[in-house]
Motif scaffolding. Structure first.
Motif, mmCIF file in Angstrom:
data_model
loop_
_atom_site.group_PDB
_atom_site.id
_atom_site.type_symbol
_atom_site.label_atom_id
_atom_site.label_comp_id
_atom_site.label_asym_id
_atom_site.label_seq_id
_atom_site.Cartn_x
_atom_site.Cartn_y
_atom_site.Cartn_z
ATOM 1 N N UNK A 7 0.827 -1.197 0.000
ATOM 2 C CA UNK A 7 0.000 0.000 0.000
ATOM 3 C C UNK A 7 0.867 1.254 0.000
ATOM 4 N N UNK A 8 0.509 2.194 -0.882
ATOM 5 C CA UNK A 8 1.194 3.487 -0.910
ATOM 6 C C UNK A 8 0.235 4.652 -0.721
ATOM 7 N N UNK A 9 -1.037 4.438 -1.038
ATOM 8 C CA UNK A 9 -1.998 5.532 -1.007
ATOM 9 C C UNK A 9 -1.979 6.386 -2.250
ATOM 10 N N UNK A 28 -9.533 0.640 2.237
ATOM 11 C CA UNK A 28 -9.525 0.742 0.784
ATOM 12 C C UNK A 28 -9.665 2.206 0.403
ATOM 13 N N UNK A 29 -8.700 2.709 -0.357
ATOM 14 C CA UNK A 29 -8.696 4.102 -0.792
ATOM 15 C C UNK A 29 -8.979 4.172 -2.282
ATOM 16 N N UNK A 204 -1.408 9.364 7.912
ATOM 17 C CA UNK A 204 -2.676 10.064 7.732
ATOM 18 C C UNK A 204 -3.115 10.071 6.269
ATOM 19 N N UNK A 205 -4.446 10.071 6.136
ATOM 20 C CA UNK A 205 -5.138 9.871 4.875
ATOM 21 C C UNK A 205 -6.024 11.101 4.620
ATOM 22 N N UNK A 206 -5.628 11.985 3.712
ATOM 23 C CA UNK A 206 -6.381 13.223 3.503
ATOM 24 C C UNK A 206 -7.522 13.078 2.504
ATOM 25 N N UNK A 207 -8.284 14.170 2.394
ATOM 26 C CA UNK A 207 -9.445 14.173 1.511
ATOM 27 C C UNK A 207 -9.125 14.293 0.034
ATOM 28 N N UNK A 208 -7.905 14.680 -0.298
ATOM 29 C CA UNK A 208 -7.434 14.766 -1.679
ATOM 30 C C UNK A 208 -5.956 14.392 -1.681
ATOM 31 N N UNK A 209 -5.511 13.737 -2.739
ATOM 32 C CA UNK A 209 -4.090 13.534 -2.954
ATOM 33 C C UNK A 209 -3.446 12.458 -2.111
ATOM 34 N N UNK A 210 -2.116 12.588 -1.977
ATOM 35 C CA UNK A 210 -1.299 11.544 -1.368
ATOM 36 C C UNK A 210 -1.404 11.547 0.147
ATOM 37 N N UNK A 211 -1.107 10.395 0.726
ATOM 38 C CA UNK A 211 -1.004 10.239 2.169
ATOM 39 C C UNK A 211 0.359 10.740 2.641
#
Length: 229
Positions: A7-9, A28-29, A204-211
């Motif tokens: 996993x990379x996000x 799952x992203x 952390x996992x944001x609402x747009x773009x990369x982690x």
């Protein structure tokens, strides 16, 4: 081993999902909508099969595919902005999921979507995903009722996982649209409720773009505060 995956996000709209298997939870992203490139996250308890969706942002068909046949117990909308809930009416109507949002944003979410927010979240509340527990961290500033969701996997030999909506990204906090007071509020809340509390290996996992991880961003906090955005 759960948690030790490829996993990379790094996801792109139309490019499929990225999946992370933890001991008790699957993350799952998927990215949706070419214009806004929102992230949506499906969390699945590996013991009960219960599922929670973070931000039914857009593209109901894409989200249906990610959800699969498992249904949805809960949909959490991280904040009231239009691009984070365009598929909420479809997904909530089809699944009967509990609809949750931060207390100060809940009325706006209901007004914009026509979907009744059935659970109003406040700082320190918990949200269940089957046998797993998410903690609500209120992060006002981007909007009054923005929330992040914390899953702490340290008891299973992992690390914390934080779903930040648009309050924290790699490289800075969320936009506050030229409002200096809102920026001061947001960066104070992010610093005190997130960085002062959680370790560097928090992913952390944001609402747009990369982690990213808190450790990768921590040293830049003074620069963010100095530049004012």
């Amino acid at each position: 081993m759960p948690g030790m995956s490829d996993y990379t996000g790094a996801v792109t709209v139309g490019g499929g999902a990225d999946v992370r298997e933890l001991t008790h939870l699957t993350i799952t992203k998927v990215a949706v909508d070419p214009e806004m490139s929102n992230n949506a996250y499906l969390l699945r308890c590996r013991h009960t099969g219960d599922q929670l969706l973070v931000d039914a942002a857009a593209e109901p068909d894409t989200l249906r595919e990610v959800v699969g046949d498992g249904g949805l117990a809960t949909i959490v909308t991280t904040h009231q902005h239009w691009d984070h809930h365009r598929a909420l009416a479809d997904l909530a109507g089809e699944t009967g999921a509990e609809v949750a949002a931060g207390e100060p944003d809940a009325d706006a979410v209901s007004e914009q979507t026509g979907v009744q927010v059935t659970r109003r979240l406040n700082h320190g509340d918990t949200v269940a995903v089957g046998d797993c527990t998410l903690e609500v961290i209120a992060l006002a500033g981007h909007t009054p009722g923005s929330v992040a969701l914390l899953y702490d996997d340290t008891a299973s030999g992992g690390h914390p996982h934080l779903f930040t909506g648009d309050s924290l990204f790699p490289g800075g906090v969320g936009g506050t649209f030229g409002d200096a007071a809102a920026f001061a509020q947001l960066i104070d809340e992010v610093e005190h409720k997130v960085f002062d509390r959680l370790p560097d290996d928090t992913w952390f996992y944001p609402g747009h773009g990369a982690d990213s991880t808190l450790g990768a961003e921590r040293g830049d906090l003074p620069a963010w505060r100095e530049r004012g955005y």
